[in-house]
Design an enzyme around this catalytic site. Structure first.
Site, PDB file in Angstrom:
ATOM      1  N   LYS A 295     -51.132  83.440-111.420  1.00  8.33           N
ATOM      2  CA  LYS A 295     -51.086  82.843-110.365  1.00  8.33           C
ATOM      3  C   LYS A 295     -49.907  82.014-109.761  1.00  8.33           C
ATOM      4  CE  LYS A 295     -53.505  83.387-107.247  1.00  8.33           C
ATOM      5  NZ  LYS A 295     -54.576  83.142-106.109  1.00  8.33           N
ATOM      6  N   GLU A 302     -49.797  75.851 -97.104  1.00 10.46           N
ATOM      7  CA  GLU A 302     -51.504  76.349 -96.825  1.00 10.46           C
ATOM      8  C   GLU A 302     -52.009  74.088 -96.542  1.00 10.46           C
ATOM      9  OE1 GLU A 302     -53.444  78.936 -99.482  1.00 10.46           O
ATOM     10  OE2 GLU A 302     -52.405  77.737-100.459  1.00 10.46           O
TER      11      GLU A 302
END
Ligand code: ARG
Length: 470
Positions: A295, A302
């Site tokens: 990841k 965000e």
């Protein structure tokens, strides 16, 4: 027994307003009403305001030259102590104003007690807040301009980079990436203009309004306004101490800007995803997962998207704080600081993150182009072509619709079909159709101000840069 027994005053009463009180403040009430831990952030503006007030009082003959000199030296010393971390902040002194005033009197004695002549904490705090917010707006404006500059630079570099333009998040028509970035710049340009407007409207001096009605001392409001860089004194003393419109207006500006940044974040998050791969974000702006080794998460974006929520919250908090307040000052207003401070911090930090990130975004023009091609995004161009060949737009729309359905079935784009294949849907189609189905032809054809053609994007970028310089 008399109604007000002449009890001795509480020993060691440190309250600057304690004169009329017979008992000390309840310990919890003291804690409940104290704001010093939060409003100490206004210390520099509080001192700046006091210096201007004292200078004016001296010019008007209310303070002597020597008293002014002592006050100035004392306040400067206090400022240095605060900045060195050696100032003894005390919640017993309630707020930043009384902490500083009490420290001044402790330092210089009698002259310190005269500083508050012709002034109230009500006009004092209103002045401090305006001075503080004005500075914040200048800093935030700087970050906003930096971000706009980077967007304009990227837009120029990608004036001819083709990507799918979306409506309903479905591929609609090809656009240039530069055009998309300049759309963001337009949003931010409005934010910058709103911020400038907010600054101009707040830049008036409440000093002299005192508690609510003004003061009998021979003050010169023009002078303090000028010393503090305000455009002029405010016009009504009642309004001056109660008005917090400027804080609400700033939070509204911040909310709109954060809403824009949240939309920009969302697009970048989508574009950086494995499903789009239009852009790659620099590693230094991303974080990994503690469990999934593959990841690379767009956490900064965000967080910006998420932080918009707290800014909208600040706006709601301040609107609700002011709603139904009778004139003039009410203690409710002490609650204005946390939302305002938070909105300013959030806006500045989010703009900073974006301004640092935008120039470091790696664009993948080939993937963008392939996506534009895959989505039948030149279908409208084909319909417009058929109109030029004499069809009514509705008939052209239907014919192209059938061609698209065929393409979906065969897994090919309009430009990949043969002339004969295309003519099945409309015999008026000639070999010149392929120029129209090309992505570059499609964007180049939208060549008017505000359109997506590369030439227009270059001109728009130049105009946007000029606006920043003005
Ligand atoms: N700490 C107060 C505030 O922030 C200052 C003004 C207090 N005035 C008063 N009358 N209690 O609003």
């Amino acid at each position: 027994m008399s109604k007000h027994p002449n009890k001795p005053k509480p020993a060691g009463d440190s309250r600057l307003w304690g004169g009329r009180f017979q008992e000390s403040t309840d310990a919890f009430v003291q804690q409940f009403t104290a704001s010093e831990a939060i409003d100490r952030r206004l210390y520099a503006q509080d001192i700046q305001g006091s210096l201007a007030h004292a200078t004016m009082l001296c010019r008007q003959g209310v303070l002597s030259d020597s008293e002014l000199a002592q006050i100035k030296a004392g306040l400067q010393q206090i400022k240095a102590d605060i900045e060195a971390g050696t100032f003894d902040w005390s919640p017993q002194r309630e707020d930043v104003h009384m902490n500083i005033e009490a420290a001044l009197t402790a330092k210089i004695g009698a002259a310190g007690k005269k500083l508050h002549t012709g002034r109230s904490r009500n006009d004092q705090v209103a002045t401090d807040m305006r001075l503080w917010l004005r500075e914040q707006i200048d800093q935030i404006g700087g970050e906003l301009t930096r971000l706009q500059r980077h967007l304009i630079e990227q837009a120029e570099q990608h004036a001819a980079t083709i990507m799918p333009g979306f409506t309903h998040l479905q591929p609609a028509q090809p656009v240039t990436f530069g055009h998309h970035l300049l759309a963001w710049n337009e949003m931010l340009q409005r934010d910058a203009e709103r911020l400038r407007d907010c600054r101009a409207r707040l830049n008036y001096s409440p000093l002299g309004a005192a508690a609510l009605a003004g003061t009998p001392y021979p003050i010169d409001r023009q002078m303090t306004a000028q010393l503090l860089g305000f455009t002029a004194p405010t016009r009504n003393s009642l309004d001056s101490v109660s008005d917090r419109d400027f804080a609400i207006e700033f939070c509204a500006c911040a909310s709109l800007c954060l809403m824009h940044l949240s939309r920009m974040s969302e697009e970048l998050i989508l574009w950086a995803s494995a499903q789009f791969r239009f852009v790659a974000l620099p590693d230094r702006f991303c974080t990994g997962s503690s469990i999934m080794p593959q990841k690379k998460n767009p956490d900064v974006l965000e967080l910006v998207r998420g932080k918009s929520g707290r800014t909208f919250g600040s706006l709601m908090a301040l609107l609700t704080l002011m709603k139904s307040q009778p004139l003039a000052y009410n203690r409710d207003n002490q609650e204005d600081k946390e939302p305002l401070f938070d909105a300013a911090d959030t806006m500045r930090d989010c703009l900073r993150a974006f301004a640092d990130l935008v120039p470091a975004i790696a664009v993948d023009p080939a993937t963008m182009r392939a996506a534009a091609k895959a989505g039948f995004s030149t279908a409208t161009d084909l319909a417009d072509y058929l109109v030029r060949k004499g069809l009514a737009f509705r008939d052209a729309h239907a014919a192209v619709g059938r061609a698209v359905a065929h393409g979906i079935e065969q897994g090919k784009d309009l430009a990949d079909m043969s002339l004969a294949e295309l003519q099945e849907f409309c015999p008026q189609i000639d070999p010149d159709v392929f120029a129209v189905l090309e992505l570059d032809g499609s964007v180049a054809a939208r060549n008017h101000p505000g359109g997506t053609a590369p030439d227009q994007v270059r001109q728009a970028a130049q105009a946007a840069r000029q606006r920043l310089a003005d």
